[in-house]
Design an enzyme around this catalytic site. Structure first.
Site, PDB file in Angstrom:
ATOM      1  CE  LYS A  30      14.606  26.986  76.442  1.00 23.28           C
ATOM      2  NZ  LYS A  30      16.000  26.959  76.903  1.00 23.28           N
ATOM      3  CG  ASP A  32      20.445  22.452  79.824  1.00 25.97           C
ATOM      4  OD1 ASP A  32      20.463  24.070  79.163  1.00 25.97           O
ATOM      5  OD2 ASP A  32      20.422  22.401  80.994  1.00 25.97           O
ATOM      6  CD  GLU A 175      17.097  24.908  78.959  1.00 26.20           C
ATOM      7  OE1 GLU A 175      17.354  25.865  79.702  1.00 26.20           O
ATOM      8  OE2 GLU A 175      17.421  24.434  78.015  1.00 26.20           O
TER       9      GLU A 175
END
Length: 324
Positions: A30, A32, A175
């Site tokens: 994931k 950011d 993240e």
């Protein structure tokens, strides 16, 4: 499918949850950053934010590399624009220097360069690929050769262990992770359980509804922000205040954005706690930001920390913490 002068598709969105177990899932890290749809055709490249606002001028250094790498092929791509820190990790705080600048100077582009992490392809040569499964779309994406300092295709892992993938993200101080069903089609604008995101830190979007002036070293800027979100009945409800995560420059910059939005009364549908709003200056609920927090209990965020403003999210999209 969309061309360089038509409206881009809205990105598909993930639901919030724990990493799924069992076979049939692929995992990605994931990132950011800011979600961006790129449309390239006829030597023209246009970039669009999640809510369809054109962002080509904000990230001009991505245009020529995308056109060059695609080498005359038309494509619609989905990915995340990130600004990397000194250790090569995406940093949302660094990206803040670029997100709200419509036409960055050459000096700003040098000091805060951005990279486009592409993780999906929605169309090739004018044909939609959204009805194809995730793995097939990844094959098509990997075949495009998008490999340059400004444009990269980050890795994905098939049939991995979700817990181990989350540990890997933690080890690299990223993240979190996103799990995607290997046979999932791409559903523009839909928040689908076929994609599951698991952040390592609790994070939520918030609507700024007011501020308290700073004192001491924060004098001349914002001391804290009063935050809200939409409940299930679309009412604007108070969810707490944040007074950490700001630099001195951020406090002053926020004040410049908030003062023109000032209003005499609270925009909330119910009065907030008096102790937290005694010195409040109220504003129209137009600005959306990101905060990290430990937990959301009793209608209030615990230990929130400010990450930054977002101009790619609408206030109408901001639900109560933990919903998305």
């Amino acid at each position: 499918m969309t061309g360089p002068r038509s409206t881009p598709p809205q990105p598909m969105l993930a639901t919030l949850g724990r990493p799924p177990a069992g076979e049939g899932w692929a995992f990605e890290m994931k990132w950011d950053g800011q979600r961006i749809i790129a449309s390239v055709a006829g030597g023209v490249c246009r970039l669009f934010s999640r809510n369809g606002i054109e962002a080509t001028g904000a990230y001009p250094e991505l245009v020529d590399p995308l056109v060059r790498l695609l080498a005359g092929r038309a494509a619609v791509l989905d990915g995340e624009v990130v600004a990397l820190d000194a250790d090569g990790r995406p940093s949302f705080s660094r990206l803040q220097h670029r997100m709200h600048v419509l036409r960055p100077t050459a000096a700003l582009r040098r000091t805060t360069p951005v990279t486009y992490y592409v993780f999906d392809v929605l169309a090739l040569e004018g044909d939609s690929t959204t009805s194809r499964g995730y793995l097939r779309r990844r094959e098509l994406l990997d075949g495009l050769g998008l490999d340059a300092p400004e444009v990269r295709v980050p890795p994905h892992w098939v049939d991995g262990d979700g817990g181990r993938m989350l540990d890997l993200a933690r080890e690299h101080r990223l993240e979190g992770i996103v799990a995607k069903r290997v046979d999932s089609i791409y559903r523009p604008g839909i928040r689908s359980p076929d994609w599951v995101k698991t952040p390592l830190r609790s994070n939520t979007e918030v609507i700024v509804v007011g501020w308290v002036p700073g004192t001491g070293s924060a004098r001349g800027g914002v001391g804290s922000l009063l935050l809200a979100a939409r409940d299930d009945d679309a009412r604007l409800v108070y969810i707490g205040h944040v007074g950490t995560g700001f630099t001195g420059a951020t406090r002053r910059a926020l004040l410049e954005k908030l003062e023109p939005l000032e209003r005499p009364t609270s925009p909330l549908d119910a009065a907030p706690p008096a102790r937290e709003s005694r010195d409040a200056r109220w504003v129209e609920p137009l600005l959306v930001g990101d905060v990290e927090y430990r937990e959301y209990v009793g209608g209030s965020l615990r230990h929130p920390s400010w990450k930054g403003l977002r101009d790619d999210k609408s206030p109408d999209e901001v639900d109560l913490p933990g919903r998305h």
